[in-house]
Design a protein around this motif. Structure first.
Motif, PDB file in Angstrom:
ATOM      1  N   VAL A  79     -58.202  13.434   4.516  1.00  0.00           N
ATOM      2  CA  VAL A  79     -58.612  12.473   5.641  1.00  0.00           C
ATOM      3  C   VAL A  79     -59.580  13.495   6.472  1.00  0.00           C
ATOM      4  CG1 VAL A  79     -58.399  10.414   7.225  1.00  0.00           C
ATOM      5  CG2 VAL A  79     -57.159  10.857   5.224  1.00  0.00           C
ATOM      6  N   LYS A  80     -60.816  13.203   6.755  1.00  0.00           N
ATOM      7  CA  LYS A  80     -61.725  14.089   7.436  1.00  0.00           C
ATOM      8  C   LYS A  80     -61.474  14.155   8.913  1.00  0.00           C
ATOM      9  CE  LYS A  80     -63.219  16.076   4.106  1.00  0.00           C
ATOM     10  NZ  LYS A  80     -62.601  17.230   3.474  1.00  0.00           N
ATOM     11  N   LYS A  81     -61.595  12.997   9.630  1.00  0.00           N
ATOM     12  CA  LYS A  81     -61.533  13.037  10.913  1.00  0.00           C
ATOM     13  C   LYS A  81     -61.569  11.562  11.558  1.00  0.00           C
ATOM     14  CE  LYS A  81     -66.555  13.075  12.066  1.00  0.00           C
ATOM     15  NZ  LYS A  81     -67.665  14.003  12.897  1.00  0.00           N
ATOM     16  N   GLY A  82     -61.220  11.381  12.833  1.00  0.00           N
ATOM     17  CA  GLY A  82     -61.049  10.135  13.341  1.00  0.00           C
ATOM     18  C   GLY A  82     -59.650   9.583  13.610  1.00  0.00           C
ATOM     19  N   GLY A  83     -59.542   8.195  13.731  1.00  0.00           N
ATOM     20  CA  GLY A  83     -58.282   7.469  13.810  1.00  0.00           C
ATOM     21  C   GLY A  83     -57.357   7.573  12.500  1.00  0.00           C
ATOM     22  N   ALA A  84     -58.094   7.377  11.477  1.00  0.00           N
ATOM     23  CA  ALA A  84     -57.481   7.370  10.018  1.00  0.00           C
ATOM     24  C   ALA A  84     -56.605   8.824  10.051  1.00  0.00           C
ATOM     25  CB  ALA A  84     -58.127   7.310   9.044  1.00  0.00           C
ATOM     26  N   ARG A  85     -57.278   9.976  10.435  1.00  0.00           N
ATOM     27  CA  ARG A  85     -56.663  11.361  10.355  1.00  0.00           C
ATOM     28  C   ARG A  85     -55.430  11.261  11.163  1.00  0.00           C
ATOM     29  NH1 ARG A  85     -55.680  16.418  10.275  1.00  0.00           N
ATOM     30  NH2 ARG A  85     -56.773  18.094   9.694  1.00  0.00           N
ATOM     31  N   ASN A  86     -55.625  10.858  12.250  1.00  0.00           N
ATOM     32  CA  ASN A  86     -54.523  10.993  13.429  1.00  0.00           C
ATOM     33  C   ASN A  86     -53.293   9.946  12.816  1.00  0.00           C
ATOM     34  OD1 ASN A  86     -55.855  12.514  15.034  1.00  0.00           O
ATOM     35  ND2 ASN A  86     -56.701  10.743  16.221  1.00  0.00           N
ATOM     36  N   ARG A  87     -53.781   8.964  12.441  1.00  0.00           N
ATOM     37  CA  ARG A  87     -52.544   8.066  11.810  1.00  0.00           C
ATOM     38  C   ARG A  87     -51.729   8.741  10.680  1.00  0.00           C
ATOM     39  NH1 ARG A  87     -56.120   4.080  12.813  1.00  0.00           N
ATOM     40  NH2 ARG A  87     -57.098   4.115  10.602  1.00  0.00           N
ATOM     41  N   GLN A  88     -52.826   9.374   9.765  1.00  0.00           N
ATOM     42  CA  GLN A  88     -52.047   9.886   8.767  1.00  0.00           C
ATOM     43  C   GLN A  88     -51.302  11.390   8.958  1.00  0.00           C
ATOM     44  OE1 GLN A  88     -52.269   9.050   5.550  1.00  0.00           O
ATOM     45  NE2 GLN A  88     -50.711  10.634   4.743  1.00  0.00           N
ATOM     46  N   LEU A  89     -51.580  11.980  10.058  1.00  0.00           N
ATOM     47  CA  LEU A  89     -50.788  13.104  10.691  1.00  0.00           C
ATOM     48  C   LEU A  89     -49.445  12.595  11.091  1.00  0.00           C
ATOM     49  CD1 LEU A  89     -50.772  16.280  11.066  1.00  0.00           C
ATOM     50  CD2 LEU A  89     -52.080  15.675  13.253  1.00  0.00           C
ATOM     51  N   LYS A  90     -49.721  11.614  12.079  1.00  0.00           N
ATOM     52  CA  LYS A  90     -48.450  11.057  12.645  1.00  0.00           C
ATOM     53  C   LYS A  90     -47.235  10.586  11.455  1.00  0.00           C
ATOM     54  CE  LYS A  90     -50.264   9.242  16.864  1.00  0.00           C
ATOM     55  NZ  LYS A  90     -50.561   8.089  17.899  1.00  0.00           N
ATOM     56  N   TYR A  91     -47.955  10.001  10.434  1.00  0.00           N
ATOM     57  CA  TYR A  91     -47.179   9.547   9.311  1.00  0.00           C
ATOM     58  C   TYR A  91     -46.504  10.636   8.472  1.00  0.00           C
ATOM     59  CZ  TYR A  91     -45.529   7.524   4.898  1.00  0.00           C
ATOM     60  OH  TYR A  91     -44.747   7.271   3.856  1.00  0.00           O
ATOM     61  N   CYS A  92     -47.332  11.765   8.373  1.00  0.00           N
ATOM     62  CA  CYS A  92     -46.714  13.009   7.793  1.00  0.00           C
ATOM     63  C   CYS A  92     -45.650  13.550   8.852  1.00  0.00           C
ATOM     64  CB  CYS A  92     -48.138  13.926   7.659  1.00  0.00           C
ATOM     65  SG  CYS A  92     -47.454  15.678   6.918  1.00  0.00           S
ATOM     66  N   VAL A  93     -45.780  13.736  10.184  1.00  0.00           N
ATOM     67  CA  VAL A  93     -44.706  14.041  10.967  1.00  0.00           C
ATOM     68  C   VAL A  93     -43.408  13.286  10.888  1.00  0.00           C
ATOM     69  CG1 VAL A  93     -44.220  14.397  13.575  1.00  0.00           C
ATOM     70  CG2 VAL A  93     -46.428  14.997  12.571  1.00  0.00           C
ATOM     71  N   LYS A  94     -43.865  11.935  10.719  1.00  0.00           N
ATOM     72  CA  LYS A  94     -42.458  11.245  10.539  1.00  0.00           C
ATOM     73  C   LYS A  94     -41.713  11.293   9.254  1.00  0.00           C
ATOM     74  CE  LYS A  94     -41.162   6.270  10.069  1.00  0.00           C
ATOM     75  NZ  LYS A  94     -41.907   4.873  10.112  1.00  0.00           N
ATOM     76  N   VAL A  95     -42.478  11.517   7.930  1.00  0.00           N
ATOM     77  CA  VAL A  95     -41.833  11.819   6.923  1.00  0.00           C
ATOM     78  C   VAL A  95     -41.244  12.941   6.718  1.00  0.00           C
ATOM     79  CG1 VAL A  95     -42.761  12.179   4.336  1.00  0.00           C
ATOM     80  CG2 VAL A  95     -43.384  10.097   5.659  1.00  0.00           C
TER      81      VAL A  95
END
Length: 190
Positions: A79-95
């Protein structure tokens, strides 16, 4: 904590049973984790995972990162940039909560400090080159003290060419040669 007991509370939520454990102090109050510390840990983990997206999968495998972590980091990287990347990063942190990432953190810190040392050495050589071109013979004595194995005649020739070039506003060919000469000396010393 002295006097704290662990009480297990079992309850049903929407038809399933969940078991939750809580610690209580002597006064009967729930002992909660420090929220600020938890948020700080999550922010640090998020920053680390963001830095890990800059590493290749092969690099992460080489340092011994878990394959599940590599897979999650690859998802964030896709995921390149923007809100989707932030959401994916937060999900990755959670996982990846609870998985030890200290190996990757150590590798990234060592890599950054190594790059910083290289940049500092590069800037120091640039300063030496500029000083030699501006000051001439005065700076050559200091350069000889810095690099005793240096060929003084070759240095004098390179400095003279760089001065001529600088005064005539020509492209920086001689300055580059002088810099390369200094870098070679520096590498031989190390």
């Amino acid at each position: 904590m002295a006097g704290a007991t662990i009480v297990t509370i079992t309850y049903r939520l929407y038809g399933s049973s969940s078991v939750k454990e809580r610690e209580y102090d002597v006064n009967g109050r729930v002992i909660r984790p420090n929220k600020t510390a938890l948020k700080r840990d999550l922010a640090n983990r998020s920053e680390l995972l963001d830095k890990m997206t800059q590493l290749s999968d092969a690099e992460m495998e080489k340092i011994g990162v878990d394959p599940d972590v590599i897979e999650e980091v690859a998802k964030v990287r896709s995921v390149k940039k923007g809100g989707a990347r932030n959401r994916q990063l937060k999900y990755c942190v959670k996982v990846l909560t609870g998985i030890d990432l200290s190996v990757a953190e150590t590798y990234i810190n060592d890599r950054n400090s190594h790059q910083l040392a290289i940049n500092q050495a590069f800037h120091l050589l640039e300063k030496w080159r500029d000083r030699l071109v501006e000051e001439g013979d005065e700076a050559m004595g200091a350069a000889m003290d810095e690099w005793p194995q240096m060929d003084r005649q070759q240095l004098r020739h390179l400095v003279r060419d760089a001065k001529k070039e600088h005064e005539s506003d020509k492209p920086a060919g001689a300055k580059k040669k002088l810099f390369q000469f200094l870098r070679t000396l520096s590498e031989q010393e190390a």
